[in-house]
Motif scaffolding. Structure first.
Motif, mmCIF file in Angstrom:
data_model
loop_
_atom_site.group_PDB
_atom_site.id
_atom_site.type_symbol
_atom_site.label_atom_id
_atom_site.label_comp_id
_atom_site.label_asym_id
_atom_site.label_seq_id
_atom_site.Cartn_x
_atom_site.Cartn_y
_atom_site.Cartn_z
ATOM 1 N N THR A 236 35.882 -5.868 30.594
ATOM 2 C CA THR A 236 37.027 -6.619 30.081
ATOM 3 C C THR A 236 38.149 -6.597 31.119
ATOM 4 O O THR A 236 38.361 -5.577 31.784
ATOM 5 N N ALA A 237 38.846 -7.705 31.251
ATOM 6 C CA ALA A 237 39.989 -7.755 32.169
ATOM 7 C C ALA A 237 41.100 -6.849 31.644
ATOM 8 O O ALA A 237 41.544 -6.990 30.507
ATOM 9 N N ARG A 238 41.528 -5.912 32.482
ATOM 10 C CA ARG A 238 42.595 -4.979 32.117
ATOM 11 C C ARG A 238 43.699 -5.054 33.168
ATOM 12 O O ARG A 238 43.427 -5.309 34.338
ATOM 13 N N PRO A 239 44.925 -4.785 32.761
ATOM 14 C CA PRO A 239 46.002 -4.738 33.756
ATOM 15 C C PRO A 239 45.905 -3.437 34.562
ATOM 16 O O PRO A 239 45.234 -2.479 34.136
ATOM 17 N N PRO A 240 46.540 -3.360 35.705
ATOM 18 C CA PRO A 240 46.574 -2.105 36.455
ATOM 19 C C PRO A 240 47.196 -0.985 35.637
ATOM 20 O O PRO A 240 48.006 -1.218 34.737
ATOM 21 N N ARG A 241 46.833 0.258 35.948
ATOM 22 C CA ARG A 241 47.363 1.408 35.207
ATOM 23 C C ARG A 241 48.787 1.745 35.610
ATOM 24 O O ARG A 241 49.485 2.471 34.900
ATOM 25 N N ALA A 242 49.224 1.271 36.760
ATOM 26 C CA ALA A 242 50.582 1.568 37.230
ATOM 27 C C ALA A 242 51.180 0.298 37.813
ATOM 28 O O ALA A 242 50.472 -0.613 38.241
ATOM 29 N N ASP B 207 45.414 2.679 41.343
ATOM 30 C CA ASP B 207 46.144 2.568 40.079
ATOM 31 C C ASP B 207 46.924 1.275 39.961
ATOM 32 O O ASP B 207 47.454 0.974 38.877
ATOM 33 N N ARG B 208 47.019 0.515 41.032
ATOM 34 C CA ARG B 208 47.894 -0.654 41.044
ATOM 35 C C ARG B 208 47.133 -1.961 41.212
ATOM 36 O O ARG B 208 47.732 -2.992 41.517
ATOM 37 N N VAL C 184 53.456 5.847 48.921
ATOM 38 C CA VAL C 184 53.079 6.345 47.597
ATOM 39 C C VAL C 184 51.799 7.171 47.687
ATOM 40 O O VAL C 184 51.657 8.211 47.035
ATOM 41 N N THR C 185 50.864 6.729 48.512
ATOM 42 C CA THR C 185 49.618 7.476 48.683
ATOM 43 C C THR C 185 49.893 8.860 49.252
ATOM 44 O O THR C 185 49.368 9.868 48.759
ATOM 45 N N TRP C 186 50.738 8.933 50.274
ATOM 46 C CA TRP C 186 51.067 10.216 50.886
ATOM 47 C C TRP C 186 51.792 11.120 49.912
ATOM 48 O O TRP C 186 51.578 12.340 49.893
#
Length: 280
Positions: free
Chosen positions: A191-197, A74-75, A205-207
């Motif tokens: 298309t180039a997109r920014p990260p979702r978070a 997401d980042r 954060v994963t844990w």
């Protein structure tokens, strides 16, 4: 923008087609290259264990990567990440095609590929939610699943022929070219997109996300229902090369064809209520 219903309407949605075709190419490359690598390692070592690890080691490494790195899905920017994953696999597979590569080097490349791949799935399906509306997402996933089965059939069948007629190294080079083609399609078609978070990827954060997902009893049962059968299937498939070296491609292709038939039967021919009962 309004789109047509059904599968054909998905291809009228901007960016769906390049993502779809690139994913299919990567699936074909993975199956083609995996069979070739497993055969190459088995011929060199005679070890069913090493052949199995060379084929399915990336899946094991993905578990490690998902445990510590999955928050990056997401980042990280989707186009750059998916393109980078495909490029990494193209380069790694080309290295695996080198004649006389030591087994320890093969395993190191395979495990590195698995760690890289641990980000790809999350980024891909997250991007699909941005490309398709919520109502059409399941239809899109269904098409991806069915096409994955066909790509596996084609990859294993082609790999079996190439390994028998030419060499595992030739099949690995073809797989590397497929990965490179997928990378080009992703780079040019998305298309180039920014990260979702926002924020940096981290194990903490994963844990935290994994703990939240695992906290639901209903989700735990769904996870186990997905993991256990798939694990048993992979356990069988890991022995195909050592069990029947000359017919491994046929065995893999038949297994993929059976899973494709199951996807079509359950996804398109059964009513939703019946699917829910038969899931158990």
């Amino acid at each position: 923008m309004r789109t047509s219903p059904g599968y054909s309407g998905l291809f009228r949605t901007p960016e769906f087609t390049p993502l779809f075709l690139s994913t299919a190419a990567q699936t074909a490359a993975q199956t083609l290259g995996g069979l070739a690598l497993g055969t190459q390692v088995f011929r060199a070592t005679g070890s069913p264990l090493l052949a199995a690890v060379s084929m399915f080691g990336p899946s094991l490494a993905q578990v490690v990567g998902a445990t510590f790195l999955l928050s990056g899905a997401d980042r990280l920017p989707p186009r750059a990440t998916l393109t980078g994953v495909a490029v990494a696999f193209a380069a790694g597979t080309a290295v695996l095609a080198a004649p006389g590569l030591p087994v320890w080097a093969v395993l190191a490349v395979v495990l590195a590929q698995g760690l890289v791949a641990s980000l790809g799935g999350g980024v891909r399906w997250g991007l699909l939610t941005e490309i398709l509306s919520k109502e059409r997402y399941l239809l899109g996933r269904s098409l991806f699943n069915m096409t994955s089965g066909l790509a596996q059939v084609a990859g294993f069948a082609t790999g079996g022929v190439l390994v028998a007629v030419l060499s595992p190294s030739t099949a690995l080079l073809l797989a590397a070219l497929l990965y490179a083609g997928a990378a080009l399609g992703l780079r040019l078609g998305l298309t180039a997109r920014p990260p979702r978070a926002s924020g940096r990827p981290s194990a903490r954060v994963t844990w935290r996300a994994n703990t939240l997902l695992w906290s639901s009893p209903a989700r735990r049962w769904v996870y186990l229902a997905l993991w256990v059968p798939n694990g048993l299937i992979v356990g069988c498939e890991s022995l195909y090369v050592s069990y029947a070296p000359e017919a491994a491609g046929t065995l893999f292709a038949c297994a993929a064809l059976g899973m494709f038939a199951g996807d079509v039967t359950v996804g398109r021919l059964l009513a939703p209520a019946r699917r829910a009962r038969l899931g158990v």
